[in-house]
Scaffold this motif. Structure first.
Motif, PDB file in Angstrom:
ATOM      1  N   ASP A  14      23.143  40.679  42.539  1.00  0.00           N
ATOM      2  CA  ASP A  14      22.280  41.538  41.729  1.00  0.00           C
ATOM      3  C   ASP A  14      23.055  42.344  40.690  1.00  0.00           C
ATOM      4  O   ASP A  14      22.473  43.119  39.960  1.00  0.00           O
ATOM      5  N   GLU A  15      24.377  42.167  40.603  1.00  0.00           N
ATOM      6  CA  GLU A  15      25.185  42.943  39.674  1.00  0.00           C
ATOM      7  C   GLU A  15      25.593  42.145  38.445  1.00  0.00           C
ATOM      8  O   GLU A  15      26.509  42.507  37.740  1.00  0.00           O
ATOM      9  N   GLY A  16      24.910  41.052  38.147  1.00  0.00           N
ATOM     10  CA  GLY A  16      25.275  40.212  37.022  1.00  0.00           C
ATOM     11  C   GLY A  16      25.249  40.925  35.688  1.00  0.00           C
ATOM     12  O   GLY A  16      25.999  40.591  34.788  1.00  0.00           O
ATOM     13  N   ASN A  17      24.400  41.924  35.528  1.00  0.00           N
ATOM     14  CA  ASN A  17      24.286  42.639  34.264  1.00  0.00           C
ATOM     15  C   ASN A  17      24.813  44.064  34.359  1.00  0.00           C
ATOM     16  O   ASN A  17      24.503  44.887  33.502  1.00  0.00           O
ATOM     17  N   ASP A  18      25.570  44.371  35.390  1.00  0.00           N
ATOM     18  CA  ASP A  18      26.156  45.695  35.556  1.00  0.00           C
ATOM     19  C   ASP A  18      27.121  45.953  34.402  1.00  0.00           C
ATOM     20  O   ASP A  18      28.068  45.196  34.201  1.00  0.00           O
ATOM     21  N   LEU A  22      30.701  43.997  33.325  1.00  0.00           N
ATOM     22  CA  LEU A  22      30.812  43.329  32.035  1.00  0.00           C
ATOM     23  C   LEU A  22      32.024  43.837  31.256  1.00  0.00           C
ATOM     24  O   LEU A  22      32.743  43.055  30.628  1.00  0.00           O
ATOM     25  N   ILE A  23      32.266  45.131  31.303  1.00  0.00           N
ATOM     26  CA  ILE A  23      33.419  45.714  30.614  1.00  0.00           C
ATOM     27  C   ILE A  23      34.718  45.212  31.239  1.00  0.00           C
ATOM     28  O   ILE A  23      35.643  44.811  30.530  1.00  0.00           O
ATOM     29  N   VAL A  24      34.796  45.227  32.563  1.00  0.00           N
ATOM     30  CA  VAL A  24      36.000  44.752  33.249  1.00  0.00           C
ATOM     31  C   VAL A  24      36.252  43.282  32.927  1.00  0.00           C
ATOM     32  O   VAL A  24      37.367  42.882  32.609  1.00  0.00           O
TER      33      VAL A  24
END
Length: 101
Positions: A14-18, A22-24
């Motif tokens: 569920d963290e695909g768009n976190d 994305l930044i990391v």
């Protein structure tokens, strides 16, 4: 650095768009691209040095061309690599817990 980032994070479905992940991921990719460019520059410098050893005209020096043209680019890329690595470590140290228990 990429493996260090990968070792510290376990992706949740569920963290695909976190935004944090994305930044990391972006920083890790940029560091990889910069390091690949540095390797290309180093191999170009080695290749030119090898060609200069075998070139009879290599005994002629032009004052404007004493420093290899790649030194400036290499220095800038090393500074970028260092800065991005620091940014990644800062993100890692201030991040909320992201590891599954």
């Amino acid at each position: 650095m990429a493996s260090a980032a990968a070792d510290n994070f376990v992706a949740r479905p569920d963290e695909g768009n976190d935004p944090y992940n994305l930044i990391v991921t972006d920083l890790v990719a940029l560091i990889g691209h910069i390091q690949a460019s540095l390797r290309l520059i180093e191999s170009a410098i080695e290749r030119e040095a090898l060609l200069a050893e075998h070139d009879p005209a290599s005994n002629i020096f032009v004052l404007d061309d004493i420093t290899p043209r790649y030194i400036g680019a290499s220095t800038a890329l090393k500074a970028c690599d260092s800065g991005l690595s620091i940014a990644l470590r800062l993100l890692d140290s201030t991040a909320p817990a992201r590891i599954l228990n």
